[in-house]
Enzyme design. Structure first.
Site, mmCIF file in Angstrom:
data_model
loop_
_atom_site.group_PDB
_atom_site.id
_atom_site.type_symbol
_atom_site.label_atom_id
_atom_site.label_comp_id
_atom_site.label_asym_id
_atom_site.label_seq_id
_atom_site.Cartn_x
_atom_site.Cartn_y
_atom_site.Cartn_z
ATOM 1 N N GLU A 101 16.023 1.150 -11.487
ATOM 2 C CA GLU A 101 14.830 0.605 -10.848
ATOM 3 C C GLU A 101 13.542 1.314 -11.239
ATOM 4 O O GLU A 101 12.459 0.767 -11.057
ATOM 5 C CB GLU A 101 14.984 0.536 -9.330
ATOM 6 C CG GLU A 101 15.385 1.816 -8.655
ATOM 7 C CD GLU A 101 15.610 1.620 -7.164
ATOM 8 O OE1 GLU A 101 14.993 2.372 -6.397
ATOM 9 O OE2 GLU A 101 16.383 0.740 -6.779
ATOM 10 N N GLU A 124 15.644 30.999 -21.522
ATOM 11 C CA GLU A 124 15.688 29.866 -20.618
ATOM 12 C C GLU A 124 16.563 28.795 -21.257
ATOM 13 O O GLU A 124 16.372 28.457 -22.418
ATOM 14 C CB GLU A 124 14.285 29.316 -20.384
ATOM 15 C CG GLU A 124 13.374 30.296 -19.686
ATOM 16 C CD GLU A 124 11.962 29.772 -19.542
ATOM 17 O OE1 GLU A 124 11.776 28.535 -19.475
ATOM 18 O OE2 GLU A 124 11.049 30.618 -19.493
ATOM 19 N N ALA A 134 19.364 4.131 -25.283
ATOM 20 C CA ALA A 134 20.139 5.357 -25.096
ATOM 21 C C ALA A 134 20.164 5.717 -23.627
ATOM 22 O O ALA A 134 19.360 5.214 -22.841
ATOM 23 C CB ALA A 134 19.518 6.501 -25.900
ATOM 24 N N ARG A 180 6.662 7.344 -22.026
ATOM 25 C CA ARG A 180 7.292 8.655 -21.855
ATOM 26 C C ARG A 180 6.249 9.628 -21.308
ATOM 27 O O ARG A 180 5.342 10.052 -22.018
ATOM 28 C CB ARG A 180 7.851 9.168 -23.189
ATOM 29 C CG ARG A 180 9.010 8.347 -23.709
ATOM 30 C CD ARG A 180 10.143 8.335 -22.727
ATOM 31 N NE ARG A 180 11.397 7.924 -23.351
ATOM 32 C CZ ARG A 180 12.529 7.865 -22.705
ATOM 33 N NH1 ARG A 180 12.590 8.172 -21.421
ATOM 34 N NH2 ARG A 180 13.616 7.484 -23.319
ATOM 35 N N GLY A 223 17.632 25.107 -29.391
ATOM 36 C CA GLY A 223 16.809 26.273 -29.076
ATOM 37 C C GLY A 223 16.658 26.502 -27.583
ATOM 38 O O GLY A 223 16.377 27.617 -27.149
ATOM 39 N N GLU A 272 22.083 19.844 -24.702
ATOM 40 C CA GLU A 272 22.241 18.394 -24.768
ATOM 41 C C GLU A 272 22.934 18.005 -26.072
ATOM 42 O O GLU A 272 22.501 18.375 -27.157
ATOM 43 C CB GLU A 272 20.904 17.663 -24.710
ATOM 44 C CG GLU A 272 21.085 16.155 -24.814
ATOM 45 C CD GLU A 272 19.790 15.368 -24.936
ATOM 46 O OE1 GLU A 272 19.818 14.174 -24.626
ATOM 47 O OE2 GLU A 272 18.770 15.948 -25.343
ATOM 48 N N GLU A 326 12.960 2.183 -14.427
ATOM 49 C CA GLU A 326 12.788 1.935 -15.856
ATOM 50 C C GLU A 326 11.975 0.659 -16.077
ATOM 51 O O GLU A 326 12.240 -0.363 -15.460
ATOM 52 C CB GLU A 326 14.144 1.761 -16.554
ATOM 53 C CG GLU A 326 14.931 3.030 -16.705
ATOM 54 C CD GLU A 326 16.225 2.826 -17.465
ATOM 55 O OE1 GLU A 326 16.505 3.638 -18.361
ATOM 56 O OE2 GLU A 326 16.960 1.865 -17.171
ATOM 57 N N GLU A 359 24.852 1.774 -21.528
ATOM 58 C CA GLU A 359 23.404 1.928 -21.653
ATOM 59 C C GLU A 359 22.784 0.806 -22.492
ATOM 60 O O GLU A 359 21.690 0.344 -22.199
ATOM 61 C CB GLU A 359 23.053 3.299 -22.231
ATOM 62 C CG GLU A 359 23.280 4.437 -21.270
ATOM 63 C CD GLU A 359 22.333 4.433 -20.076
ATOM 64 O OE1 GLU A 359 21.228 3.859 -20.166
ATOM 65 O OE2 GLU A 359 22.695 5.023 -19.046
#
Length: 168
Positions: free
Chosen positions: A125, A22, A60, A48, A100, A104, A127, A77
C-alpha cells in the site's frame, strides 16, 4: 528498522589495532530481468527517497521469511510490482550488493513468456509504481540520463547488451 538490523561491530585490523564497523543486516532480495516477446525489458518507475529522485529499476523485492528460495521471491515480487507473470524462468547471478556495510545478498533471475495476471497480487500500500517496457535503445537513453541508475538495473542493461552481442 522493519527491513534491516543495524550493528556496531568491534574488529581487529590486520595491524592489530581495534576498530568499529557499522553493519546493516538484511534478509536478502531478488530481482527480475524480464523480456517481452518483442524484445523489451519490463522496468518499474518509482520515487526513491534515499536519493531524492525517480528511477527506472528492475522489478525486485525483499525475501520474506516464508520464501523457500530466491526464485519464490522473484516470482512473487514480479507479479506484485507489475501485475505480470512469466512462463520461463532461469537463474542469472547473485551477489552482495554493497559488502562494505551490508550483508544484503541479491539474486537475479531472467523471465520470458510474459503474460498479464487476471487477479494479480496487490502492490504494497505504500508503493506507487509505474510499469514500463523499454527497448534496448530506450533503456540506454534512460541510463545516459541517469534515470536507470541503480546497480542491479545497470547490471541488467549490460547483461542485455552482452546477450545482444552474442546473437549477432
Amino acid at each position: 528498522g522493519n527491513i534491516t538490523t543495524y550493528q556496531l561491530v568491534d574488529v581487529i585490523l590486520p595491524d592489530g589495532r581495534e576498530a568499529k564497523r557499522e553493519v546493516v543486516l538484511h534478509n536478502g532480495a531478488a530481482a527480475v530481468i524480464a523480456f517481452t516477446d518483442d524484445q523489451k525489458m519490463i522496468l518499474v518507475r518509482q520515487y526513491r527517497v534515499s536519493i531524492g529522485k525517480t528511477t527506472l529499476e528492475l522489478p525486485a523485492g525483499l525475501r520474506d521469511e516464508t520464501d523457500r528460495d530466491g526464485m519464490t521471491t522473484a516470482k512473487r515480487e514480479f507479479e506484485e510490482e507489475t501485475g505480470l507473470r512469466a512462463n520461463d524462468w532461469r537463474f542469472v547471478t547473485s551477489f552482495y550488493s554493497t559488502p562494505g556495510y551490508t550483508d544484503e545478498f541479491l539474486e537475479i533471475y531472467e523471465a520470458q513468456g510474459i503474460q498479464e495476471v487476471q487477479k494479480a497480487r496487490k502492490q504494497d500500500e505504500d508503493e506507487f509504481i509505474e510499469v514500463v517496457a523499454l527497448d534496448f535503445d530506450e533503456a540506454m537513453d534512460a541510463y545516459s540520463r541517469a534515470e536507470l541508475c541503480d546497480a542491479k538495473t545497470v547490471f541488467a542493461l549490460f547483461y542485455w547488451q552482452m546477450k545482444r552481442n552474442k546473437e549477432t
